[in-house]
Design a protein around this motif. Structure first.
Motif, PDB file in Angstrom:
ATOM      1  N   PRO A 126       0.831  -1.198   0.000  1.00 39.29           N
ATOM      2  CA  PRO A 126       0.000   0.000   0.000  1.00 39.29           C
ATOM      3  C   PRO A 126       0.869   1.253   0.000  1.00 39.29           C
ATOM      4  CG  PRO A 126       0.198  -0.831   2.232  1.00 39.29           C
ATOM      5  CD  PRO A 126       1.005  -1.755   1.351  1.00 39.29           C
ATOM      6  N   ARG A 127       0.382   2.286  -0.626  1.00 41.56           N
ATOM      7  CA  ARG A 127       1.041   3.599  -0.581  1.00 41.56           C
ATOM      8  C   ARG A 127      -0.062   4.628  -0.463  1.00 41.56           C
ATOM      9  NH1 ARG A 127       3.261   7.645   0.295  1.00 41.56           N
ATOM     10  NH2 ARG A 127       5.125   8.565  -0.668  1.00 41.56           N
ATOM     11  N   GLY A 128      -0.305   5.112   0.762  1.00 36.06           N
ATOM     12  CA  GLY A 128      -1.456   5.972   0.982  1.00 36.06           C
ATOM     13  C   GLY A 128      -2.719   5.210   0.651  1.00 36.06           C
ATOM     14  N   LYS A 129      -3.487   5.712  -0.311  1.00 39.13           N
ATOM     15  CA  LYS A 129      -4.718   5.046  -0.733  1.00 39.13           C
ATOM     16  C   LYS A 129      -4.530   4.227  -2.006  1.00 39.13           C
ATOM     17  CE  LYS A 129      -7.585   8.743   1.220  1.00 39.13           C
ATOM     18  NZ  LYS A 129      -8.703   9.668   0.965  1.00 39.13           N
ATOM     19  N   HIS A 130      -3.284   4.036  -2.422  1.00 40.08           N
ATOM     20  CA  HIS A 130      -2.971   3.300  -3.641  1.00 40.08           C
ATOM     21  C   HIS A 130      -2.494   1.885  -3.311  1.00 40.08           C
ATOM     22  CE1 HIS A 130      -2.799   7.028  -6.247  1.00 40.08           C
ATOM     23  NE2 HIS A 130      -2.729   7.544  -5.026  1.00 40.08           N
ATOM     24  N   LEU A 131      -2.768   0.952  -4.221  1.00 35.95           N
ATOM     25  CA  LEU A 131      -2.310  -0.426  -4.082  1.00 35.95           C
ATOM     26  C   LEU A 131      -1.370  -0.757  -5.236  1.00 35.95           C
ATOM     27  CD1 LEU A 131      -5.696  -2.088  -3.112  1.00 35.95           C
ATOM     28  CD2 LEU A 131      -3.627  -2.172  -1.724  1.00 35.95           C
ATOM     29  N   LEU A 132      -0.210  -1.320  -4.905  1.00 33.86           N
ATOM     30  CA  LEU A 132       0.794  -1.680  -5.897  1.00 33.86           C
ATOM     31  C   LEU A 132       1.038  -3.180  -5.824  1.00 33.86           C
ATOM     32  CD1 LEU A 132       3.284   1.232  -5.094  1.00 33.86           C
ATOM     33  CD2 LEU A 132       1.631   1.147  -6.980  1.00 33.86           C
ATOM     34  N   THR A 133       0.555  -3.904  -6.835  1.00 33.30           N
ATOM     35  CA  THR A 133       0.748  -5.345  -6.910  1.00 33.30           C
ATOM     36  C   THR A 133       1.914  -5.609  -7.863  1.00 33.30           C
ATOM     37  OG1 THR A 133      -1.619  -5.728  -6.547  1.00 33.30           O
ATOM     38  CG2 THR A 133      -0.337  -7.554  -7.470  1.00 33.30           C
TER      39      THR A 133
ATOM     40  N   THR B  81       4.165  -3.745 -12.379  1.00 37.08           N
ATOM     41  CA  THR B  81       3.317  -3.410 -11.229  1.00 37.08           C
ATOM     42  C   THR B  81       1.906  -3.116 -11.715  1.00 37.08           C
ATOM     43  OG1 THR B  81       5.129  -2.497  -9.894  1.00 37.08           O
ATOM     44  CG2 THR B  81       2.907  -1.750  -9.370  1.00 37.08           C
ATOM     45  N   LEU B  82       0.928  -3.764 -11.086  1.00 34.18           N
ATOM     46  CA  LEU B  82      -0.477  -3.439 -11.335  1.00 34.18           C
ATOM     47  C   LEU B  82      -0.899  -2.437 -10.268  1.00 34.18           C
ATOM     48  CD1 LEU B  82      -2.976  -4.104 -13.103  1.00 34.18           C
ATOM     49  CD2 LEU B  82      -3.636  -5.742 -11.323  1.00 34.18           C
ATOM     50  N   HIS B  83      -1.196  -1.234 -10.702  1.00 31.45           N
ATOM     51  CA  HIS B  83      -1.564  -0.144  -9.791  1.00 31.45           C
ATOM     52  C   HIS B  83      -3.075   0.011  -9.776  1.00 31.45           C
ATOM     53  CE1 HIS B  83      -2.474   4.365  -9.637  1.00 31.45           C
ATOM     54  NE2 HIS B  83      -2.221   4.023  -8.387  1.00 31.45           N
ATOM     55  N   SER B  84      -3.652   0.019  -8.570  1.00 32.36           N
ATOM     56  CA  SER B  84      -5.093   0.227  -8.455  1.00 32.36           C
ATOM     57  C   SER B  84      -5.394   1.209  -7.332  1.00 32.36           C
ATOM     58  CB  SER B  84      -5.825  -1.099  -8.216  1.00 32.36           C
ATOM     59  OG  SER B  84      -5.366  -1.746  -7.047  1.00 32.36           O
ATOM     60  N   HIS B  85      -6.551   1.847  -7.455  1.00 37.38           N
ATOM     61  CA  HIS B  85      -7.026   2.804  -6.448  1.00 37.38           C
ATOM     62  C   HIS B  85      -8.512   2.536  -6.262  1.00 37.38           C
ATOM     63  CE1 HIS B  85      -7.906   6.478  -4.282  1.00 37.38           C
ATOM     64  NE2 HIS B  85      -6.646   6.873  -4.349  1.00 37.38           N
TER      65      HIS B  85
ATOM     66  N   ASP C 245       8.826   2.504 -12.731  1.00 35.86           N
ATOM     67  CA  ASP C 245       8.108   3.749 -12.999  1.00 35.86           C
ATOM     68  C   ASP C 245       6.998   4.023 -11.983  1.00 35.86           C
ATOM     69  OD1 ASP C 245       9.663   4.149 -15.255  1.00 35.86           O
ATOM     70  OD2 ASP C 245       8.234   3.139 -16.587  1.00 35.86           O
ATOM     71  N   GLU C 246       6.994   3.331 -10.850  1.00 37.90           N
ATOM     72  CA  GLU C 246       5.933   3.532  -9.863  1.00 37.90           C
ATOM     73  C   GLU C 246       5.813   4.978  -9.403  1.00 37.90           C
ATOM     74  OE1 GLU C 246       5.824  -0.890  -7.748  1.00 37.90           O
ATOM     75  OE2 GLU C 246       6.591   0.840  -6.641  1.00 37.90           O
ATOM     76  N   GLN C 247       6.926   5.695  -9.366  1.00 37.26           N
ATOM     77  CA  GLN C 247       6.864   7.080  -8.916  1.00 37.26           C
ATOM     78  C   GLN C 247       5.953   7.926  -9.797  1.00 37.26           C
ATOM     79  OE1 GLN C 247       7.864   6.681  -5.774  1.00 37.26           O
ATOM     80  NE2 GLN C 247       8.814   8.703  -5.924  1.00 37.26           N
TER      81      GLN C 247
END
Length: 274
Positions: free
Chosen positions: A48-55, A62-66, A116-118
């Protein structure tokens, strides 16, 4: 909208179900990702990063979801019927030989290089539940615009990642100020930041979010786990004054949020009164 503690719990459930396992099912139901196939790749972790999910998956992806307002990840044993909503609401399916994670109503779904997650989370402020937590930096960001209303500053994920509307309301109450007080007028900003970190850390392990201590919580019937949020018109748990509600702007049109406050306990501006 899920807040940092809820997203942290979702990440832990996903990580427990998927991490270290090879994906045998991959179905990303958005036009941009319709041809993406993650089958055969191992899931490395879900963070988790704040309200974001990084799989993160094998191969540097990385699969990024919110989750935004009503998104959710549900986990089922392989072969079990999915019950999180109608099929047209499903946006992602990730399955191993033992578990299937189904993402419902996900408004944000991106597949990017892990390097590139940033690009999707680099703008966020310090996360009270993350390894990068830096109270001084969070305080600096929160007070960078002293004239900004405190509620809007707390909701800005560039200041503290993971603070949502519930925590904004409760933190303002615990600081005894209204959400419309200029952030620079807060008497103890260090205390507010420390309280925010403490509450998020405590609630990430709780099934029901709680900000009230037993002595206050049990005074009401049924026991109240939050001081103000969702209690418009009901008596304040501390002084008995009816709780009021109005909107606080997030800084963007259409991003207003309900802000609850107690006229008896909290000082500072309110809508219509400077």
């Amino acid at each position: 909208m899920p807040e940092g503690d809820t997203v942290w719990q979702a990440a832990r459930r996903l990580d427990t179900a998927l991490a270290g396992q090879v994906l045998v099912t991959s179905d990303l139901r958005t036009p941009r990702l319709a041809t993406a196939d993650l089958r055969g790749r191992s899931v490395l972790d879900v963070t988790p990063r704040g309200k974001h999910l990084l799989t993160r998956v094998e191969g540097g992806l990385t699969l990024h979801s919110h989750l935004r307002m009503d998104g959710a990840w549900k986990i089922y044993p392989a072969g079990q019927r999915w019950t999180g909503g109608p099929a047209h609401q499903i946006r992602a399916v990730l399955g191993t030989g033992e578990r299937t994670a189904v993402g419902y109503r996900l408004p944000v779904l991106d597949l990017l290089r892990t390097a590139d997650e940033q690009r999707v989370v680099g703008h966020l402020g310090p996360d009270p539940l993350g390894p990068d937590w830096d109270a001084r930096e969070a305080l600096r960001r929160l007070l960078a615009d002293p004239a900004r209303p405190l509620g809007a500053a707390l909701l800005d994920q560039r200041n503290l990642a993971g603070i949502g509307n519930v925590y904004m309301v409760e933190l303002c109450f615990l600081s005894r100020v209204t959400p419309w007080l200029p952030a620079g007028d807060l008497a103890d900003p260090e205390g507010l930041v420390a309280t925010g970190e403490r509450l998020l850390a405590a609630n990430r392990e709780r099934p029901v979010r709680t900000t009230t201590p037993p002595a206050v919580r049990d005074r009401a019937r049924p026991p109240q786990r939050l001081y103000l949020y969702g209690r418009a018109g009901r008596p304040c748990l501390v002084c008995g004054t009816p709780v009021r509600v109005a909107s606080v702007s997030h800084g963007e049109p259409g991003r207003e949020r309900p802000a609850y406050w107690c006229p008896g306990c909290q000082r500072g501006p309110t809508p219509g009164r400077s």
